[in-house]
Design a protein around this motif. Structure first.
Motif, PDB file in Angstrom:
ATOM      1  N   GLU A 294       5.221   7.527  13.015  1.00  0.00           N
ATOM      2  CA  GLU A 294       5.097   6.127  13.384  1.00  0.00           C
ATOM      3  C   GLU A 294       4.289   5.422  12.312  1.00  0.00           C
ATOM      4  O   GLU A 294       3.299   5.958  11.818  1.00  0.00           O
ATOM      5  N   THR A 295       4.754   4.258  11.916  1.00  0.00           N
ATOM      6  CA  THR A 295       4.239   3.414  10.816  1.00  0.00           C
ATOM      7  C   THR A 295       4.611   3.950   9.439  1.00  0.00           C
ATOM      8  O   THR A 295       4.224   3.380   8.439  1.00  0.00           O
TER       9      THR A 295
ATOM     10  N   ARG B 178       3.775   5.208   2.095  1.00  0.00           N
ATOM     11  CA  ARG B 178       2.915   4.183   1.502  1.00  0.00           C
ATOM     12  C   ARG B 178       2.143   4.679   0.286  1.00  0.00           C
ATOM     13  O   ARG B 178       1.831   3.927  -0.613  1.00  0.00           O
TER      14      ARG B 178
ATOM     15  N   TYR C  39      11.435   2.296   9.995  1.00  0.00           N
ATOM     16  CA  TYR C  39      10.130   2.318  10.662  1.00  0.00           C
ATOM     17  C   TYR C  39       9.347   3.594  10.397  1.00  0.00           C
ATOM     18  O   TYR C  39       8.152   3.545  10.163  1.00  0.00           O
ATOM     19  N   ASP C  40      10.028   4.732  10.460  1.00  0.00           N
ATOM     20  CA  ASP C  40       9.279   5.988  10.497  1.00  0.00           C
ATOM     21  C   ASP C  40       9.276   6.736   9.174  1.00  0.00           C
ATOM     22  O   ASP C  40       8.586   7.733   9.017  1.00  0.00           O
TER      23      ASP C  40
ATOM     24  N   GLY D 298       8.218   2.792   6.810  1.00  0.00           N
ATOM     25  CA  GLY D 298       7.238   1.946   7.484  1.00  0.00           C
ATOM     26  C   GLY D 298       7.640   0.508   7.256  1.00  0.00           C
ATOM     27  O   GLY D 298       7.983   0.118   6.133  1.00  0.00           O
TER      28      GLY D 298
ATOM     29  N   GLU E 236       6.037  -2.344   7.183  1.00  0.00           N
ATOM     30  CA  GLU E 236       5.246  -3.120   6.222  1.00  0.00           C
ATOM     31  C   GLU E 236       5.604  -2.738   4.782  1.00  0.00           C
ATOM     32  O   GLU E 236       5.789  -3.590   3.918  1.00  0.00           O
TER      33      GLU E 236
ATOM     34  N   THR F 184       7.258  -0.589  19.796  1.00  0.00           N
ATOM     35  CA  THR F 184       6.827  -1.585  18.824  1.00  0.00           C
ATOM     36  C   THR F 184       5.317  -1.568  18.644  1.00  0.00           C
ATOM     37  O   THR F 184       4.812  -1.669  17.523  1.00  0.00           O
TER      38      THR F 184
ATOM     39  N   ARG G 127       3.519   0.928  18.785  1.00  0.00           N
ATOM     40  CA  ARG G 127       3.127   2.111  18.005  1.00  0.00           C
ATOM     41  C   ARG G 127       3.591   2.015  16.554  1.00  0.00           C
ATOM     42  O   ARG G 127       3.145   2.773  15.707  1.00  0.00           O
ATOM     43  N   GLU G 128       4.566   1.143  16.268  1.00  0.00           N
ATOM     44  CA  GLU G 128       5.166   1.130  14.931  1.00  0.00           C
ATOM     45  C   GLU G 128       4.423   0.238  13.942  1.00  0.00           C
ATOM     46  O   GLU G 128       4.568   0.388  12.745  1.00  0.00           O
ATOM     47  N   TYR G 129       3.691  -0.766  14.420  1.00  0.00           N
ATOM     48  CA  TYR G 129       3.032  -1.668  13.486  1.00  0.00           C
ATOM     49  C   TYR G 129       1.621  -1.190  13.202  1.00  0.00           C
ATOM     50  O   TYR G 129       0.919  -0.722  14.101  1.00  0.00           O
ATOM     51  N   LEU G 130       1.242  -1.303  11.962  1.00  0.00           N
ATOM     52  CA  LEU G 130      -0.102  -0.873  11.581  1.00  0.00           C
ATOM     53  C   LEU G 130      -1.123  -1.739  12.307  1.00  0.00           C
ATOM     54  O   LEU G 130      -0.930  -2.945  12.428  1.00  0.00           O
TER      55      LEU G 130
END
Lengths: 497, 507, 105
Positions: free
Chosen positions: A193-194, A198, A264-265, A268, A270, A491, A493-496
């Protein structure tokens, strides 16, 4: 012990029946039906237990080393439960439908064997914990659906099968290459998740973009993104339960779910925005939404019109994914469920019309509402849902997608949604009109009678059930464990933070 | 004579974990040789008990050797206590032990398949020589896997060629006889070229042991010419494109279990020799140009073999051309094996090993399943398969599982092998090989789905002959192993790295 | 030329090379299976000469090449015998002496 191996049990609950069905002699109808239904119910129960656990914060995981440098991982997180729940539910209804549909038809053992294998692959896709496991089940799905597409063994079916394979095998190769590029950059890529990419240095961003393009191209084949959608209308030659399964659950959703996972996973949301990956995806999604609807208008075959409608509707999911912001995410995820339930209803209805009245062409449907009121009501509910009439399921999806467009600062997307809804209405309302407001033209092309009801009870029960779900998902959108609530949970859980 | 190895084996099993490696290595040669003699004493087309006991003991001994290598690493052994160069030096490293086990497993499958054959198919004057040749072939294969010097390899290779040609000819049809003759001529030419190369190397280094040649190695003109002869001869025997012309007729005209053995194992023998020579003593000469050249030929094999398989009307010819294509992958791995990056080399080695093993399992299953389908349909043409999906589901399923592995679709050993090679190509920046690997997968899908397409067509009823259930079971088991290898490859791969030939070391 | 005369083993080796070359030409030129088989046998003899001659030239009398050649001869005889058996069966069945693929070419 049972709890930690729960994902494995969920997978086994359709894999084992698949093998048993293959081994059952063709004549053992009763045993096969019992096996099918038991497995479907068992899977529903297992998925329900798993979903409950995940809602409490449990993460179920099974893993072992598959090849050097990559693990086989099955993991149940909130996203997995979304897709697994949809598949388990619709598998149950479609199995009921298929038992009635294939009464007396040849090759039932083969059909149900591959059907179960197909669901096992779908479950695997839902529960995959990393990209290579996902790829494994994604390809297994291709293989297990091919025999279903060519099931009738006619030249036409085989030609459709060939088109299907050309698209999916090539798509699979693109996906494989994309995944391999990612693995060569960062090693095993697990779904987190997220996202997990990165930390990749900026020098490797071009490779990340190439990998993204390759993976979306590979997934886009199954998700029927324009211009990779050509196989889908052709595959309509398959039996009705297969069309329902292909279009509502297994194949197109596997592609859409893959896109969701990758954005998403893996990357991520963002980070994907930072890499400027979302806008191209959004453009493709919008183009698909409009193009699918325009093509649907021109079809006179009911199943083909529904197929082009699927092309259009599945891209709402990709659109929701590419709209940056929680509301767009909710819209995309909830549509994954809603579109599945609505489209499966419509395909059941198309199958009912074909099997009861012999009607395949839309122009022959005049007055069918009087002959088959229940089926026609279900069709009307599904069609209104697709158009986005409140309070049905489709409205909820479109509402959140619209809000998401504003949130992402792209109000023009709302225009796409409005045009698309108008097109939906343009190709669905004439059918509804014919069903209810046209007189019966004469004798039906090929009418069958099924005792007391307008058609076989095996057909009616799933049709009614999914139509009710279409209403319920909209009316009770705020209830716990409703698709909307679950999408909101994901949702969050997915956003930082 | 049959008592001796059985008794030894029993003693070994009783002694538990303290098994000495050396007798095990010898047994890998002695057991098949013994049974070759035993079955030749009263040659008959069907010697069920004798053959079954032989296959069983052979498998157990091979498994014990593999287990021993897994636990204790590489073992060297001088047969009969005679040291090289006059004695026969054997060496059981990871790849050798694994291939000995693989040989036993596949030979077991093919042997059982043969035993299930109905009496009507056993008529023919040469059929009684099947079992002696079969066991001789097994002994020859093990001799090649375990050989530690160039000359033992030669002897093994010659024995292998002769028994393989004999097995092709056993089918007795004119097609089989002419294919056998062509195969024999190619094999003889190949082994003579190899022998010439060995002669030159001996003149230069005064030794035939791979290790001694390696320690004194110098890239002289003689050495280069010698390696050239050796490579040409072995490539001819491995049927590397464009020297593959002899393979499709021989592999398609033979009896199904023979085709399976030939495609799965025999062609790999000369490849493993090539690998041992180039990565052992010849490593300093394996410069990128040479390696890339071999890779290009491999790519040619993938494309040409795949294309021919798509064209052929005959099912067994299709499968045989698929072997030509799949052997191409082995050569594509060679440029990756000498990549500058450690990661790339490690991946390439694992991928190559897995490709050898999974292709062997999948292709033997595919040939056996094809044999069953052909026997049921009564015709070898792909178009005549219409309707078999209903009447021969098990055979078609076995064919399908094998095809999954050959196409490199997951989950299968073929996929894992392709994945590892792909990782090697990407890690080393050799993108062109990644493209070849993917294209090869698409071509493979092109020809295997021809078979499915034909078999899903609704055909006429009641024109199928019943086939023994044992045939399906064997093919399914072998194909199932090829699939399982995709999920559980790390254990076998760990063993195959023991004594790996990569000089710069595996990480 | 002088080294050639001084060293008999080298002379044998060179003769062997010549034999191999001649036999290879014959192998490539003829399609009759028996002729090819003969060519192969001559080629074998040539390579045995090289094996023994070259080794003795570089490192004096040596039992190893002799042993190897002995093995090689056994293998060659066995191969020839097998080839003859298969050829005879094939000839009886078809009446042809040239393999079908070569006939077309």
């Amino acid at each position: 012990m049972i709890a930690s191996f729960l994902p494995l049990w969920v997978l086994a609950s359709s894999l084992v029946p698949a093998i048993l069905i293959f081994l059952l002699p063709e004549q053992q109808r009763g045993a096969r039906t019992a096996l099918n239904l038991t497995a479907a119910v068992l899977k529903l129960v297992l998925v329900a237990i798993m979903t409950w656990g995940v809602a409490q914060g449990t993460v179920y995981e099974v893993r072992f080393a598959m090849v050097p440098g990559a693990d086989f991982i099955l993991r149940a997180d909130a996203m997995a439960c979304l897709f697994a729940g949809l598949s388990a539910l619709l598998w149950f209804f479609t199995t009921v439908y298929a038992i009635g549909y294939l009464e007396g038809a040849p090759n039932r053992s083969r059909f149900f064997g591959f059907f179960s294998l197909c669901v096992a692959s779908t479950m695997g896709i839902a529960l995959s914990g990393n990209l290579i496991t996902f790829l494994l089940f994604y390809e297994l799905l291709t293989l297990s659906t091919y025999p279903l597409v060519v099931h009738r063994g006619t030249e036409k079916a085989l030609a459709a099968g060939r088109v299907y394979l050309r698209y999916t095998i090539t798509g699979g190769a693109a996906l494989l290459l994309g995944i391999a590029v990612l693995y060569s950059l960062v090693g095993d890529v697990e779904f987190l998740e997220t996202g997990s990419l990165r930390s990749v240095p900026e020098s490797a961003w071009p490779q990340l973009r190439i990998a993204f393009a390759l993976m979306i191209a590979g997934l886009g084949v199954k998700a029927a993104l324009v211009p990779l959608h050509g196989w889908l209308p052709q595959a309509m030659v398959a039996p009705a339960p297969v069309s329902a399964l292909l279009h509502a659950v297994a194949v197109v959703k596997a592609g859409a779910f893959g896109i969701v996972r990758v954005v998403y996973d893996v990357y991520g949301i963002e980070f994907a925005r930072q890499l400027a990956l979302l806008t191209p995806l959004m453009i493709v999604a919008c183009a698909t939404i409009l193009w699918g609807s325009v093509r649907a208008l021109a079809q006179t075959d009911l199943k083909r019109r529904l197929a082009f409608s699927t092309v259009s509707q599945v891209s709402y999911i990709a659109l929701g994914v590419s709209l940056f912001g929680p509301l767009g995410t909710i819209g995309g995820l909830v549509h994954l469920l809603h579109q599945g339930i609505m489209k499966v209803t419509l395909f059941y209805c198309a199958g009912n019309f074909a099997e009861t009245l012999g009607v395949h062409d839309i122009r022959e449907l005049d007055g069918a509402g009087r002959r088959m009121p229940i089926t026609s009501t279900a069709f009307t509910i599904g069609a209104f849902g697709m158009i986005g009439v409140p309070p049905l399921a489709g409205f909820v999806s479109k509402w959140y997608l619209g809000l998401g467009a504003f949130e992402a600062g792209m109000p023009w997307v709302l225009g796409v949604l409005i045009v698309s809804s108008m097109l939906n209405a343009a190709y669905f309302l004439p059918i509804v009109h014919r069903l209810w407001f046209r007189p019966i033209a004469g004798a039906w092309p090929e009418e069958h009678t099924f005792g007391r009801f307008e058609t076989s009870a095996w057909f009616l029960v799933p049709t009614i059930a999914t139509a009710l779900f279409t209403v319920g998902a909209g009316l009770f959108a705020g209830a716990p464990f409703s698709p909307l609530e679950w999408a909101m949970l994901i949702t969050r859980r997915e956003y930082l933070p | 004579m049959s008592v001796a190895p059985a008794a030894t084996l029993l003693a070994l099993m009783q002694s538990g974990s303290t098994v000495a490696a050396s007798p095990l290595i010898a047994l890998a040669l002695v057991i098949p040789l013994c049974w070759a003699v035993l079955t030749a004493m009263r040659p008959a087309p069907r010697q069920t008990l004798l053959v079954l006991s032989g296959l069983g003991i052979w498998n157990v001994a091979s498994a014990m050797l593999w287990w021993h290598t897994r636990a204790n690493g590489v073992v060297n052994y001088a047969l009969g206590g005679w040291s090289e160069p006059l004695g026969i030096g054997l060496r059981a490293d990871g790849i050798a032990s694994s291939l000995v086990l693989l040989t036993a497993v596949i030979a077991g499958g093919c042997g059982v398949y043969r035993l299930c054959t109905p009496d009507a198919d056993l008529r023919g004057t040469a059929m009684r020589w099947f079992w002696p040749l079969f066991f001789l072939l097994g002994a020859a294969l093990n001799a090649v896997w375990l050989a530690a010097d160039l000359f033992n390899m030669y002897v093994g290779l010659e024995l292998l060629g002769l028994s393989a040609v004999g097995l092709v000819a056993v089918a007795g049809t004119t097609a089989a006889l002419s294919a056998a003759l062509r195969y024999l001529l190619a094999a003889l030419l190949g082994s003579l070229a190899y022998l010439l190369g060995v002669a030159l190397l001996y003149a230069e280094y005064g030794s035939l042991a791979l290790s001694s040649v390696a320690s004194g190695f110098a890239p002289t003109d003689t050495t280069i010419v010698a390696l050239g002869f050796i490579t040409a001869g072995l490539c001819l025997k491995t049927a590397l494109f464009p020297l593959h012309g002899w393979l499709p007729p021989a592999h398609s005209a033979a009896l199904p279990p023979v085709s399976a053995l030939l495609s799965a194992l025999v062609v790999k023998a000369s490849f493993v020799m090539l690998l041992r020579i180039w990565l052992g003593p010849g490593a300093p000469l394996l410069v990128p140009t040479v390696a890339q050249g071999l890779g290009v030929l491999g790519a040619g094999a993938i494309v040409w073999g795949g294309w021919q398989a798509i064209q052929h009307a005959d099912l067994k010819m299709l499968v045989a051309h698929s072997t030509v294509a799949q052997l191409g992958y082995l050569f594509v791995a060679i440029p990756l094996l000498i990549d500058a990056s450690d990661t790339a080399r490690a991946f390439a080695w694992d991928g190559l090993m897995l490709q050898i093993v999974s292709h062997a399992l999948a292709k033997s299953a595919m040939f056996l399943a094809s044999g069953t389908l052909i026997a049921a349909v009564g015709s070898g043409k792909v178009v005549d398969l219409a309707g078999v999906s209903r009447h021969m589901p098990l055979a078609l399923f076995a064919f399908g599982l094998a095809a999954v592995s050959l196409m490199g679709l997951p989950p299968s050993g073929g996929f894992s092998a392709k994945w590892l090679l792909l990782q090697a190509a990407l890690a080393g920046g050799q993108w062109h090989w990644a493209a070849v690997l993917l294209a090869g997968g698409l071509l493979t899908a092109g020809y295997v789905f021809r078979v499915f397409r034909a078999s899903f067509l609704q055909g006429a009823e009641d024109r199928f002959t019943d086939t023994p259930l044992g045939w399906d079971v064997v093919a399914l088991l072998l194909a199932g192993m090829a699939i399982m290898l995709g999920l559980l490859s790390t254990g076998p791969l760990d063993v195959m790295r023991f004594g790996a030939l990569l000089q710069r070391g595996i990480t | 030329m002088t080294t050639l005369l001084q060293s008999a083993p080298l002379f044998y080796a060179l003769v062997g090379a010549l034999l191999v070359a001649i036999a290879f030409t014959a192998f490539a030129a003829h399609t009759h299976v028996l002729r090819r088989l003969l060519a192969f046998n001559v080629m074998g003899t040539g390579s045995f000469l090289i094996l023994v001659g070259l080794a003795q030239h570089t490192r004096g009398p040596d039992p190893v090449p002799q042993a190897l050649v002995l093995t090689g001869i056994v293998v060659a005889v066995a191969s020839t015998a097998l080839a003859l058996v298969v050829f005879r069966r094939w000839y009886e069945a078809t009446g042809h002496v040239v393999l079908p693929e070569d006939e077309r070419a």
